[in-house]
Design a protein around this motif. Sequence first.
Motif, short mmCIF file in Angstrom:
data_model
loop_
_atom_site.label_atom_id
_atom_site.label_comp_id
_atom_site.label_asym_id
_atom_site.label_seq_id
_atom_site.Cartn_x
_atom_site.Cartn_y
_atom_site.Cartn_z
N ARG A 101 0.97 -1.01 0.47
CA ARG A 101 -0.14 0.15 0.13
C ARG A 101 0.70 1.04 0.40
O ARG A 101 0.34 2.09 -0.05
CB ARG A 101 -1.00 -0.36 1.04
CG ARG A 101 -2.35 -1.05 0.76
CD ARG A 101 -2.83 -1.27 2.66
NE ARG A 101 -2.19 -2.35 3.52
CZ ARG A 101 -2.42 -2.37 4.58
NH1 ARG A 101 -3.31 -2.48 5.10
NH2 ARG A 101 -1.90 -3.77 4.97
N LYS A 136 9.32 -1.23 3.83
CA LYS A 136 8.99 -0.24 4.69
C LYS A 136 9.09 -0.16 6.18
O LYS A 136 9.63 1.34 6.73
CB LYS A 136 7.21 -0.89 4.97
CG LYS A 136 6.43 0.23 5.67
CD LYS A 136 5.40 -0.28 5.47
CE LYS A 136 4.73 -1.68 6.32
NZ LYS A 136 3.07 -1.50 6.18
N ASP A 152 5.20 -1.29 11.08
CA ASP A 152 5.11 0.30 10.56
C ASP A 152 3.79 0.91 11.54
O ASP A 152 3.46 1.84 11.17
CB ASP A 152 4.21 -0.53 9.20
CG ASP A 152 2.65 -1.47 9.53
OD1 ASP A 152 2.71 -1.26 10.78
OD2 ASP A 152 2.18 -0.96 8.70
N ASP A 191 -0.23 4.16 11.58
CA ASP A 191 0.16 2.85 11.15
C ASP A 191 0.61 4.19 9.75
O ASP A 191 -0.08 4.57 9.13
CB ASP A 191 -1.19 2.30 10.67
CG ASP A 191 -0.55 1.06 9.59
OD1 ASP A 191 0.19 1.63 8.87
OD2 ASP A 191 -1.12 -0.51 9.82
MG MG Z 1 -0.16 -1.41 8.48
#
Ligand code: MG
Length: 346
Positions: A13, A23, A106, A221
């Motif tokens: 995402r 990430k 995250d 997040d």
């Molecule tokens: Mg997440």
Amino acid sequence: MQALILAGGKGTRLRPLTVYTPKPIVPVVNRPFLLYQIEVLRRAGITDITLSLSYQPDKIQQILGNGSEHGVTLRYITEPSPLGTAGAYKFAMDGVNETTVVFNGDILTDIDIAKLVEFHKEKGADATISLVRVDDPTRYGLAEADSDGRVVRFVEKPKAGEADAFDINTINAGIYILEPTIMDLIPKDSNASFEYDVFPAILDKNIPFFASVMDKEYWRDIGTPANYLSAHHDFLSGKITEFDLEKTNASDVATRAEIDKTSFIGEGCVIKPGVRIVNSVIGNGVHIEEKAVIENSVIWSHTRISTAAEIRGAVVGRSCHIGRNAVVAEGSVLGDKTTLTDYTKV
Ligand code: MG
Ligand code: GDD
């Protein structure tokens, strides 16, 4: 006590930012993201930290090293293929017979882990989950606890109808304290999820499962571009203050450039006269030519922004080239090495 950071997701995402940068190490105010989680754990005296990786593990290991620079000991475990959140815990921590703090990799938060551990012990819990209130719980794991703090329901990514059946909006903040007994609920070497498999099993078996709801702590997040950018704005506006972010003076900034007080400028940047930077974070080694305007944006390292270009409300990846008079509009996210020719509008 040990900690495990689940950092093996693909970061889909957050694409295109995560194509070359996994990430867990995307820069947040010019610092690899996981350093914030490491700091929160270290403050609670937890220095044995395992990173559970799957996607681009070498890059993460290269950036964070053995942890000594950050006052912790880092151990890396890479799954042969993604095992899911609970499968990853089993794979990394089976045989470590200690209470473990598990973090989704995250989550940006300043939570006091020592207090959460105290709560876990007081309750005599086998598992403790941290909850946080959000406006729209459907993107998260919705959890409900009774007045004593005992978890009574958990639904991952509830449909709107299912969410209506809860009269609360406290969601799983992605931080757990687990006793080794939880390991017995997870099959070896197979895919398993805390959210879809283990938490429902804990509830089914009536194992002591408690929740502590965050109050004034910061929580976000960072896994979507909008949230990633918002996390920066939260830092700049002082909504998150528990981390010391030093401003350096190691860039070549023209006296006739205008940089507001909230913005952060990395090292080795060149910023020419007439440039205006407002409420933004500029990475290391960024070149910004005359009269360019950057507002409410995040620019990763080694990008070049040409004369009179305008960037507003955007994230621009590493080593991009933004042409003269180009306009990058609100909500744009440009992956590493993007080139925009002169006068382009995106
Ligand atoms: Mg997440
Ligand atoms: N090692 C490993 N292996 N890590 C994984 C795997 C895996 O197979 N799958 C996911 N992870 C890691 C991701 O890297 C991320 O740090 C964390 O586990 C959570 O995965 P996400 O993909 O970010 O999940 P989410 O954001 O949709 O939902 C989770 O977080 C919400 C809070 O932000 C759930 O735990 C929700 O219940 C929770 O509300």
